[in-house]
Motif scaffolding. Structure first.
Motif, PDB file in Angstrom:
ATOM      1  N   ASP A  89      -2.698   7.065  -8.285  1.00  8.72           N
ATOM      2  CA  ASP A  89      -2.050   8.431  -7.653  1.00  8.72           C
ATOM      3  C   ASP A  89      -2.857   9.024  -6.757  1.00  8.72           C
ATOM      4  OD1 ASP A  89       0.101  10.358  -7.456  1.00  8.72           O
ATOM      5  OD2 ASP A  89      -1.447  11.853  -8.950  1.00  8.72           O
ATOM      6  N   ILE A  90      -4.269   8.926  -7.012  1.00  9.61           N
ATOM      7  CA  ILE A  90      -5.295   9.253  -6.103  1.00  9.61           C
ATOM      8  C   ILE A  90      -5.368   8.236  -4.774  1.00  9.61           C
ATOM      9  CG2 ILE A  90      -7.810  10.115  -5.465  1.00  9.61           C
ATOM     10  CD1 ILE A  90      -7.737  10.926  -8.535  1.00  9.61           C
ATOM     11  N   TYR A  91      -5.586   7.102  -5.215  1.00  9.64           N
ATOM     12  CA  TYR A  91      -5.645   5.929  -4.082  1.00  9.64           C
ATOM     13  C   TYR A  91      -4.511   5.114  -4.064  1.00  9.64           C
ATOM     14  CZ  TYR A  91     -10.688   7.261  -5.127  1.00  9.64           C
ATOM     15  OH  TYR A  91     -11.698   8.323  -5.308  1.00  9.64           O
ATOM     16  N   GLU A  92      -3.960   5.025  -3.027  1.00  6.68           N
ATOM     17  CA  GLU A  92      -2.834   4.287  -2.683  1.00  6.68           C
ATOM     18  C   GLU A  92      -2.994   2.941  -2.487  1.00  6.68           C
ATOM     19  OE1 GLU A  92      -0.236   6.106   0.120  1.00  6.68           O
ATOM     20  OE2 GLU A  92      -0.169   8.018  -0.916  1.00  6.68           O
ATOM     21  N   PHE A  93      -2.959   1.832  -3.336  1.00  5.67           N
ATOM     22  CA  PHE A  93      -3.243   0.406  -3.290  1.00  5.67           C
ATOM     23  C   PHE A  93      -2.047   0.023  -2.925  1.00  5.67           C
ATOM     24  CE2 PHE A  93      -6.098   2.047  -6.764  1.00  5.67           C
ATOM     25  CZ  PHE A  93      -7.287   1.685  -6.104  1.00  5.67           C
ATOM     26  N   PRO A  94      -2.113  -1.076  -1.885  1.00  8.95           N
ATOM     27  CA  PRO A  94      -0.961  -1.900  -1.417  1.00  8.95           C
ATOM     28  C   PRO A  94      -0.785  -2.883  -2.250  1.00  8.95           C
ATOM     29  CG  PRO A  94      -2.981  -2.169  -0.218  1.00  8.95           C
ATOM     30  CD  PRO A  94      -3.155  -1.437  -1.001  1.00  8.95           C
ATOM     31  N   ILE A  95       0.499  -3.242  -2.604  1.00 12.01           N
ATOM     32  CA  ILE A  95       0.926  -4.246  -3.633  1.00 12.01           C
ATOM     33  C   ILE A  95       1.183  -5.626  -2.563  1.00 12.01           C
ATOM     34  CG2 ILE A  95       2.657  -5.140  -4.959  1.00 12.01           C
ATOM     35  CD1 ILE A  95       3.529  -2.190  -5.640  1.00 12.01           C
ATOM     36  N   GLY A  96       0.360  -6.390  -2.985  1.00  7.07           N
ATOM     37  CA  GLY A  96       0.346  -7.791  -2.063  1.00  7.07           C
ATOM     38  C   GLY A  96       1.236  -8.950  -2.737  1.00  7.07           C
ATOM     39  N   PHE A  97       1.275  -8.920  -3.798  1.00  5.98           N
ATOM     40  CA  PHE A  97       1.985 -10.116  -4.625  1.00  5.98           C
ATOM     41  C   PHE A  97       3.060  -9.724  -5.035  1.00  5.98           C
ATOM     42  CE2 PHE A  97      -0.301  -7.276  -7.465  1.00  5.98           C
ATOM     43  CZ  PHE A  97       0.376  -7.143  -8.787  1.00  5.98           C
ATOM     44  N   GLY A  98       4.226 -10.231  -4.325  1.00  5.81           N
ATOM     45  CA  GLY A  98       5.681 -10.088  -4.655  1.00  5.81           C
ATOM     46  C   GLY A  98       5.894  -8.501  -4.897  1.00  5.81           C
ATOM     47  N   GLY A  99       5.967  -7.784  -3.758  1.00 10.87           N
ATOM     48  CA  GLY A  99       5.863  -6.331  -3.778  1.00 10.87           C
ATOM     49  C   GLY A  99       7.568  -5.862  -4.563  1.00 10.87           C
ATOM     50  N   ASN A 100       8.343  -6.296  -4.154  1.00 17.11           N
ATOM     51  CA  ASN A 100       9.795  -6.038  -4.775  1.00 17.11           C
ATOM     52  C   ASN A 100       9.538  -6.298  -6.175  1.00 17.11           C
ATOM     53  OD1 ASN A 100      10.398  -4.680  -2.403  1.00 17.11           O
ATOM     54  ND2 ASN A 100      11.647  -6.194  -1.671  1.00 17.11           N
ATOM     55  N   VAL A 101       9.442  -7.450  -6.478  1.00 18.93           N
ATOM     56  CA  VAL A 101       9.532  -8.031  -7.934  1.00 18.93           C
ATOM     57  C   VAL A 101       8.720  -7.107  -8.929  1.00 18.93           C
ATOM     58  CG1 VAL A 101       8.846  -9.802  -9.433  1.00 18.93           C
ATOM     59  CG2 VAL A 101      10.070 -10.225  -7.154  1.00 18.93           C
ATOM     60  N   ALA A 102       7.378  -6.813  -8.424  1.00 21.36           N
ATOM     61  CA  ALA A 102       6.285  -6.118  -9.026  1.00 21.36           C
ATOM     62  C   ALA A 102       6.925  -4.628  -9.324  1.00 21.36           C
ATOM     63  CB  ALA A 102       4.912  -6.007  -8.557  1.00 21.36           C
ATOM     64  N   LEU A 103       7.453  -4.127  -8.152  1.00 22.24           N
ATOM     65  CA  LEU A 103       8.210  -2.796  -8.128  1.00 22.24           C
ATOM     66  C   LEU A 103       9.176  -2.862  -9.399  1.00 22.24           C
ATOM     67  CD1 LEU A 103       7.524  -0.069  -6.925  1.00 22.24           C
ATOM     68  CD2 LEU A 103       9.127  -0.683  -5.229  1.00 22.24           C
ATOM     69  N   GLY A 104      10.018  -3.824  -9.041  1.00 22.14           N
ATOM     70  CA  GLY A 104      11.069  -3.683 -10.198  1.00 22.14           C
ATOM     71  C   GLY A 104      10.844  -3.708 -11.567  1.00 22.14           C
ATOM     72  N   ILE A 105       9.692  -4.730 -11.897  1.00 23.07           N
ATOM     73  CA  ILE A 105       9.079  -4.766 -13.207  1.00 23.07           C
ATOM     74  C   ILE A 105       8.565  -3.430 -13.735  1.00 23.07           C
ATOM     75  CG2 ILE A 105       7.333  -5.990 -14.615  1.00 23.07           C
ATOM     76  CD1 ILE A 105       7.979  -8.459 -13.054  1.00 23.07           C
ATOM     77  N   TYR A 106       7.811  -2.790 -12.774  1.00 20.96           N
ATOM     78  CA  TYR A 106       7.234  -1.555 -13.155  1.00 20.96           C
ATOM     79  C   TYR A 106       8.156  -0.550 -13.245  1.00 20.96           C
ATOM     80  CZ  TYR A 106       5.044   2.936 -12.217  1.00 20.96           C
ATOM     81  OH  TYR A 106       4.478   4.257 -12.424  1.00 20.96           O
ATOM     82  N   GLY A 107       9.393  -0.551 -12.477  1.00 19.40           N
ATOM     83  CA  GLY A 107      10.545   0.487 -12.632  1.00 19.40           C
ATOM     84  C   GLY A 107      11.164   0.366 -13.807  1.00 19.40           C
ATOM     85  N   LEU A 108      11.354  -0.790 -14.408  1.00 26.99           N
ATOM     86  CA  LEU A 108      11.920  -1.225 -15.891  1.00 26.99           C
ATOM     87  C   LEU A 108      11.242  -0.582 -16.661  1.00 26.99           C
ATOM     88  CD1 LEU A 108      14.355  -2.675 -17.170  1.00 26.99           C
ATOM     89  CD2 LEU A 108      12.900  -4.706 -17.094  1.00 26.99           C
TER      90      LEU A 108
END
Length: 142
Positions: A65-84
């Motif tokens: 939340d403090i530091y915004e890290f870019p998602i470099g590995f399969g961004g949409n897939v990782a975001l989908g898994i996180y959202g689920l």
């Protein structure tokens, strides 16, 4: 003097954030969401692992939340898994709160329904899911 003031403000801010985070985790533990999930999965022998993951999740969540890290590995897939995962957790939290507050019997008495309340709750959840999927499909599908 200015450096001392900034160090003091940083200390106060981090302390207040830590207190709030501790209060949230204490609230989640108090309403019984973690023991309920452990009971459903029948994994009581891994309680130390659950506690470690909960603490690491809170710490890593605060850091991300403090530091915004870019998602470099399969961004949409990782975001989908996180959202689920977050959706499942929020669903468990809502149901724990509803059971804690004994809201389900009150709802069933007020709308005069004897059976099928679980289908109403499921349809509400599915409606929210479909609505969010339509929103994101329109927003990012362009």
């Amino acid at each position: 003097m200015m450096l001392l003031k900034e160090v003091f403000l940083c200390f106060i801010g981090l302390s207040a954030g830590g207190i709030i985070a501790a209060g949230v985790f204490a609230f989640l533990a108090m309403i019984g969401i973690f023991p309920r999930i452990i009971g459903y999965t029948k994994t009581k022998k891994h309680i130390i692992l659950f506690e470690t993951c909960i603490i690491l999740g809170g710490v890593l969540g605060n850091i991300s939340d403090i530091y915004e890290f870019p998602i470099g590995f399969g961004g949409n897939v990782a975001l989908g898994i996180y959202g689920l995962a977050v959706g499942i957790f929020v669903g468990c939290l809502v149901m724990s709160l509803a059971e804690t507050l004994k809201a389900l019997p009150v709802i069933s008495r007020r709308i005069h329904i004897g059976v099928g309340l679980q289908y109403i709750i499921l349809s509400l959840g599915l409606g929210k899911m479909v609505g969010s999927l339509v929103f994101f499909a329109e927003r990012f599908g362009q």
